[in-house]
Design a protein around this motif. Structure first.
Motif, short mmCIF file in Angstrom:
data_model
loop_
_atom_site.label_atom_id
_atom_site.label_comp_id
_atom_site.label_asym_id
_atom_site.label_seq_id
_atom_site.Cartn_x
_atom_site.Cartn_y
_atom_site.Cartn_z
N GLU A 95 36.48 41.35 38.84
CA GLU A 95 36.44 42.54 39.07
C GLU A 95 35.65 43.16 39.27
O GLU A 95 35.45 44.07 39.76
N THR A 96 34.61 42.96 38.29
CA THR A 96 33.18 43.88 38.17
C THR A 96 33.05 42.96 39.95
O THR A 96 32.64 44.55 39.99
N VAL A 97 32.78 42.65 39.33
CA VAL A 97 31.80 41.46 40.95
C VAL A 97 32.80 42.62 42.28
O VAL A 97 31.43 43.00 42.89
N ASN A 98 34.06 43.06 42.61
CA ASN A 98 34.55 43.53 43.35
C ASN A 98 33.70 44.73 44.10
O ASN A 98 33.54 45.56 45.15
N ALA B 216 25.76 41.68 53.30
CA ALA B 216 25.25 40.30 52.78
C ALA B 216 24.57 40.57 51.24
O ALA B 216 24.53 40.75 50.98
N VAL B 217 25.62 39.62 50.61
CA VAL B 217 26.25 39.92 48.82
C VAL B 217 26.22 37.92 48.44
O VAL B 217 26.80 37.58 48.42
N GLY C 105 36.64 38.92 46.57
CA GLY C 105 36.83 39.63 48.13
C GLY C 105 35.70 39.58 48.93
O GLY C 105 35.25 39.37 48.57
N PRO C 106 36.35 40.30 50.09
CA PRO C 106 35.36 39.55 51.22
C PRO C 106 34.06 40.20 51.57
O PRO C 106 33.05 39.56 52.23
N GLU C 107 34.09 40.75 50.87
CA GLU C 107 32.00 41.55 50.75
C GLU C 107 31.39 40.40 49.97
O GLU C 107 30.26 40.06 50.49
N VAL C 108 32.16 39.50 49.52
CA VAL C 108 30.97 38.26 48.72
C VAL C 108 30.87 37.32 49.77
O VAL C 108 32.02 36.99 50.35
N ASP C 109 29.61 36.29 49.87
CA ASP C 109 29.20 35.27 50.96
C ASP C 109 28.94 34.01 50.46
O ASP C 109 29.41 33.40 50.81
N ALA C 110 28.58 33.81 49.44
CA ALA C 110 27.91 33.08 47.99
C ALA C 110 28.15 33.04 46.98
O ALA C 110 27.63 34.21 46.81
N VAL C 111 27.95 32.15 46.18
CA VAL C 111 27.96 32.20 44.36
C VAL C 111 27.67 30.84 44.21
O VAL C 111 26.80 29.86 44.25
N GLY D 214 42.26 35.62 51.02
CA GLY D 214 42.00 34.68 52.66
C GLY D 214 40.78 35.01 53.42
O GLY D 214 39.65 35.60 52.38
N GLY D 215 40.60 34.87 54.62
CA GLY D 215 38.76 35.00 54.63
C GLY D 215 38.56 33.49 54.37
O GLY D 215 39.12 32.14 54.21
N ALA D 216 36.80 33.69 54.62
CA ALA D 216 36.35 31.85 54.71
C ALA D 216 36.52 31.62 53.22
O ALA D 216 36.19 32.35 52.57
N PRO D 217 36.59 30.48 52.70
CA PRO D 217 36.09 29.78 51.69
C PRO D 217 35.01 30.41 50.83
O PRO D 217 33.62 30.33 52.39
#
Length: 565
Positions: free
Chosen positions: A224-227, A240-241, A271-277, A295-298
């Motif tokens: 929830e915080t990340v989103n 790019a996040v 959510g979809p705004e995140v790109d990598a972890v 949904g969206g790319a893994p």
């Protein structure tokens, strides 16, 4: 997977290959726009990341070879960053938490100030706060960040100047407040593209840190915080996040094994705004992908083992026109001092400036670390039996009970950080095995409370999965049944002399101050009666080992037994 370290001819070859990769990527982007697209439309940003360093200034052994150590880690990171930049790419150095805390003596003696200096010198710019950053409380973390005096270090090294390194903690807030006590994110620019990095720690931090160290703080839901902050970055035009997440799981370094563990539940809700972890906390080496519920790319997720014995490279291909991430890849590199023993050209040189910081820290701790308190006939390890008991756990629990004369002693397995090797047992080795600034606390518990304490070793964690934390024991024995319901697993509870533990009996019980404060979720101990502070936990262990017949031989004593197969 392992990669050869960068050194003279290899550096030029890798830089040339990277330049070709960038050229092809740029041509592909231009081709999609036609011949008038102009300059290359992509930027390659490589995130070089470490996790769970824990003040590991000195090298470790991995697969029989030296690896890590702050000076060699710096050599790897700086060499790789230089090669990427020479090839036309961009690089940023970050971490995913637990840089300090549970540290060896050479760092811990000076309150981890040498580690912060070393991280600054190697170019680590920012990263997520981990649970161990709270081992000494928020104010001490802020002192490391901002500078200030500490009575344990002032006479040796003066007042600490503070860190250039920035810790991020988007989900750490004070009670009754909603804004974090630390910056929630950092933003960099790579080739004209802004990239956001959000830092979060596991929401169960309060359960695994001494309660008095996190009093007044709340740790909010990670996803929830990340989103929330990813949306805030998007509103600023940052698309790019990367998330620096101090929560982990299990997988494989080559990506061949699906990820499991708490990290999957957390990341699946991004959510979809995140790109990598980039993850941490579980001290594992893995690269994998997690499917999002939206949904969206893994999402690509990486973790680079522990103690600076590896680092992760997360490659982001950025679209310079939109600011979005067009592609993501990741890999791990082991920081062996010589990647290929048969090829001397693969040797990495330690960074001289970081080596000097490490040498000063070693010198400050040398006399205490070198003190020999005994010898071990064979390694005394943390390896648990099927019942959850270890030789080192039994040794530490016995030492703590002997120091206070209590009926029973418990110690937490998470407080045991290194095995004792065969041979001389030095004070430094004992500190590495039990590297916490704890005192012993003795309380009175009824037999029924002891049973309830043991039953609380099994519980359902925040992610809905079962969690087991088997306390190491002295003066007590019992059987537990893994097939029984949680809350009714313990049977045949007896004192060391064979006498059954009476529900209404009164027993003196010694624990370390971390457990006494309710650490690891054992809140019953926080409410215990007739508390009496005792000696330093490490000194108690050292004195106990000195008195044992030498060389010391310790095996799991089978005080804890598991019913059934």
């Amino acid at each position: 997977m392992d990669r050869r370290p960068l050194q003279s001819p290899q550096t030029r070859l890798i830089a040339a290959a990277a330049a070709l990769w960038l050229l092809l990527a740029g041509c592909a982007a231009q081709g999609s726009q036609g011949p008038d697209a102009g300059a290359p439309r992509t930027v390659r940003l490589t995130v070089l990341a470490i996790n769970d360093f824990h003040g590991a200034l000195l090298p470790r052994e991995v697969d029989g070879r030296p690896a890590g150590g702050a000076a060699y880690l710096a050599g790897y990171l700086q060499g790789r960053a230089a090669a990427l930049r020479a090839a036309g790419g961009e690089a940023v150095l970050v971490h995913a938490g637990d840089m300090v805390g549970a540290s060896p003596l050479e760092s811990a003696l000076l309150k981890d100030e040498p580690t912060v200096e070393a991280l600054d010198a190697m170019g680590i710019g920012f990263g997520a706060v981990g649970n161990h950053e709270f081992d000494e409380g928020l104010e001490e973390l802020l002192r490391l960040m901002r500078g200030g005096c500490h009575p344990a270090t002032e006479a040796v090294s003066g007042c600490f100047r503070g860190a250039r390194l920035q810790w991020l903690g988007a989900n750490v807030v004070r009670e009754g407040e909603t804004e974090p006590v630390l910056p929630p994110y950092a933003v960099i620019e790579a080739g004209g593209v802004r990239v956001g990095f959000i830092g979060v720690v596991l929401r169960g931090t309060a359960e695994i840190v001494a309660q008095d160290r996190v009093q007044g703080l709340r740790f909010l839901d990670e996803a929830e915080t990340v989103n929330r902050y990813a949306a805030e970055l998007a509103a600023q035009g940052i698309h790019a996040v990367v998330v620096l997440l101090h929560q982990g799981g299990f997988g494989s370094p080559d990506g061949g094994t699906p990820l499991t563990g708490p990290v999957v539940e957390v990341v699946s809700r991004f959510g979809p705004e995140v790109d990598a972890v980039m993850s941490g906390h579980t001290h594992q080496g893995y690269v994998g992908r997690v499917t999002r519920r939206t949904g969206g790319a893994p999402l690509v997720v990486a973790q680079a083992y522990e103690h600076g014995t590896a680092f992760a490279e997360i490659d982001l291909l950025l679209d310079a026109r939109t600011g979005d991430v067009a592609a993501v890849d990741a890999r791990l590199t082991r920081t062996f001092h010589q990647a290929d023993p048969a090829d001397p050209l693969t040797r990495v040189e330690p960074d001289a400036r970081v080596a000097e910081i490490v040498a000063r820290a070693e010198a400050a701790a040398a006399s205490r670390a070198a003190r020999v308190v005994g010898s071990a006939a064979a390694p005394v390890t943390r390896a648990p039996t099927p019942a959850g008991e270890s030789a080192l756990g039994a040794l530490v629990a016995d030492a703590h009970r002997a120091a206070t004369g209590a009926d029973v002693a418990f110690t937490n397995p998470g407080g045991l950080r290194e095995d004792l090797p065969a041979g001389p047992i030095t004070y430094g080795r004992l500190f590495a095995a039990q590297p916490f600034d704890d005192r012993l606390v003795t309380v009175t518990l009824s037999g029924d409370e002891i049973r309830r304490l043991l039953e609380s070793q099994w519980r359902i964690g925040p992610d809905g999965e079962p969690v087991a934390r088997i306390l190491q024991v002295s003066g007590l024995g019992y059987v537990w049944d893994p097939n029984a319901p949680i809350g009714r697993r313990v049977a045949d509870l007896r004192l060391e002399n064979g006498e059954p533990v009476r529900p209404d009996g009164r027993y003196r019980v010694t624990v370390n101050s971390y457990l006494a404060g309710g650490g690891d979720g054992f809140g019953l101990l926080r409410e215990a009666r007739e508390r009496r502070d005792g000696p330093d936990a490490l000194e108690a262990l050292a004195r106990y080992v000195e008195r044992l017949p030498q060389p010391v031989t310790v095996r799991p004593p089978e005080r804890i037994r598991r019913a059934g197969p």
